[in-house]
Design a protein around this motif. Sequence first.
Motif, mmCIF file in Angstrom:
data_model
loop_
_atom_site.group_PDB
_atom_site.id
_atom_site.type_symbol
_atom_site.label_atom_id
_atom_site.label_comp_id
_atom_site.label_asym_id
_atom_site.label_seq_id
_atom_site.Cartn_x
_atom_site.Cartn_y
_atom_site.Cartn_z
ATOM 1 N N ARG A 1 12.626 -1.645 -1.633
ATOM 2 C CA ARG A 1 11.875 -0.568 -0.999
ATOM 3 C C ARG A 1 12.804 0.545 -0.536
ATOM 4 N NH1 ARG A 1 8.396 -0.839 4.450
ATOM 5 N NH2 ARG A 1 10.490 -1.145 5.201
ATOM 6 N N HIS B 1 -1.030 6.996 -0.204
ATOM 7 C CA HIS B 1 -2.359 7.467 -0.600
ATOM 8 C C HIS B 1 -3.418 6.375 -0.455
ATOM 9 C CE1 HIS B 1 -0.563 11.120 -2.159
ATOM 10 N NE2 HIS B 1 0.329 10.376 -2.779
ATOM 11 N N ALA C 1 7.126 1.372 -6.730
ATOM 12 C CA ALA C 1 6.251 2.536 -6.850
ATOM 13 C C ALA C 1 4.814 2.071 -7.047
ATOM 14 C CB ALA C 1 6.682 3.399 -8.029
ATOM 15 N N CYS C 2 3.892 2.846 -6.524
ATOM 16 C CA CYS C 2 2.464 2.561 -6.678
ATOM 17 C C CYS C 2 2.090 2.659 -8.154
ATOM 18 C CB CYS C 2 1.655 3.565 -5.866
ATOM 19 S SG CYS C 2 -0.131 3.427 -6.109
ATOM 20 N N ILE D 1 6.071 3.075 0.277
ATOM 21 C CA ILE D 1 5.321 1.821 0.241
ATOM 22 C C ILE D 1 5.447 1.085 1.564
ATOM 23 C CG2 ILE D 1 5.111 -0.410 -0.949
ATOM 24 C CD1 ILE D 1 4.484 2.067 -2.715
ATOM 25 N N ARG D 2 4.342 0.506 2.014
ATOM 26 C CA ARG D 2 4.385 -0.340 3.204
ATOM 27 C C ARG D 2 3.737 -1.680 2.887
ATOM 28 N NH1 ARG D 2 -0.056 -0.384 7.052
ATOM 29 N NH2 ARG D 2 -1.860 0.558 6.076
ATOM 30 N N GLN E 1 0.851 -1.187 0.000
ATOM 31 C CA GLN E 1 0.000 0.000 0.000
ATOM 32 C C GLN E 1 0.888 1.240 0.000
ATOM 33 O OE1 GLN E 1 -2.412 1.045 3.564
ATOM 34 N NE2 GLN E 1 -4.149 0.748 2.171
ATOM 35 N N CYS E 2 0.481 2.252 -0.773
ATOM 36 C CA CYS E 2 1.236 3.506 -0.795
ATOM 37 C C CYS E 2 0.664 4.461 0.256
ATOM 38 C CB CYS E 2 1.178 4.135 -2.192
ATOM 39 S SG CYS E 2 -0.412 4.888 -2.593
ATOM 40 N N ASP F 1 3.805 6.827 -6.177
ATOM 41 C CA ASP F 1 4.361 7.097 -4.856
ATOM 42 C C ASP F 1 5.324 5.978 -4.472
ATOM 43 O OD1 ASP F 1 4.834 7.982 -2.273
ATOM 44 O OD2 ASP F 1 2.869 7.418 -1.494
ATOM 45 N N THR F 2 6.479 6.315 -3.907
ATOM 46 C CA THR F 2 7.452 5.297 -3.496
ATOM 47 C C THR F 2 7.448 5.060 -1.991
ATOM 48 O OG1 THR F 2 9.215 6.945 -3.429
ATOM 49 C CG2 THR F 2 8.968 5.686 -5.481
ATOM 50 N N HIS G 1 -3.546 3.418 -1.821
ATOM 51 C CA HIS G 1 -3.768 2.543 -2.978
ATOM 52 C C HIS G 1 -3.129 1.195 -2.671
ATOM 53 C CE1 HIS G 1 -3.543 6.559 -5.268
ATOM 54 N NE2 HIS G 1 -4.812 6.268 -5.041
ATOM 55 N N ASN H 1 0.866 12.174 -10.485
ATOM 56 C CA ASN H 1 0.535 12.200 -9.066
ATOM 57 C C ASN H 1 -0.914 12.590 -8.817
ATOM 58 O OD1 ASN H 1 3.091 11.436 -8.208
ATOM 59 N ND2 ASN H 1 3.852 13.514 -8.473
#
Length: 166
Positions: free
Chosen positions: A28, A10, A34-35, A43-44, A7-8, A40-41, A12, A83
């Motif tokens: 990572r 945001h 990236a999403c 990331i989790r 998940q990013c 977005d980088t 997503h 973005n």
Amino acid sequence: MKVLNLQCAHQHAFEGWFASEDDFQSQRTRGLIACPLCADTAIRKLPSAPRLNLGSSPPVTETVSQPAADAPGTALAVTNGQNAPLVPGMSPAQQAAFLQALRQVVAQTEDVGEKFAEEARRMHYGDAEARNIRGQTSAREAMELLDEGIEVLPLPLPALLKETLQ
């Protein structure tokens, strides 16, 4: 092969495939993940249950109807950058459906790039073959096209969608 739910920042959600946990962590920290929706980088990893493939089923075939040969082309304006936030609170299933629809749009349209407004006008006034196109234009130019009676649809198209995802 390790399949992770990611998940990013945001919210997503998407899936990533890695050789190992160390491979995921390495990619990572280097900003290589990236999403696919917003690039977005940050990331989790989300908690996930193991997936077991216990059998095989025949592949699902999707049918897409093509416009009639004499149907006018559809003009598609991409007015937002990579973005661009998508609809907040979108579920993973909705995100997947949205991405699939965007992939179909990309597959079924010709990218005319920065010449979008010019090409849309040429098609509208009969100076070019009517076909499905996509490209970039300013919001002002898109409004001018609409004022001329040229139908356009602003659509946030993530930059990563245009590339092959690995």
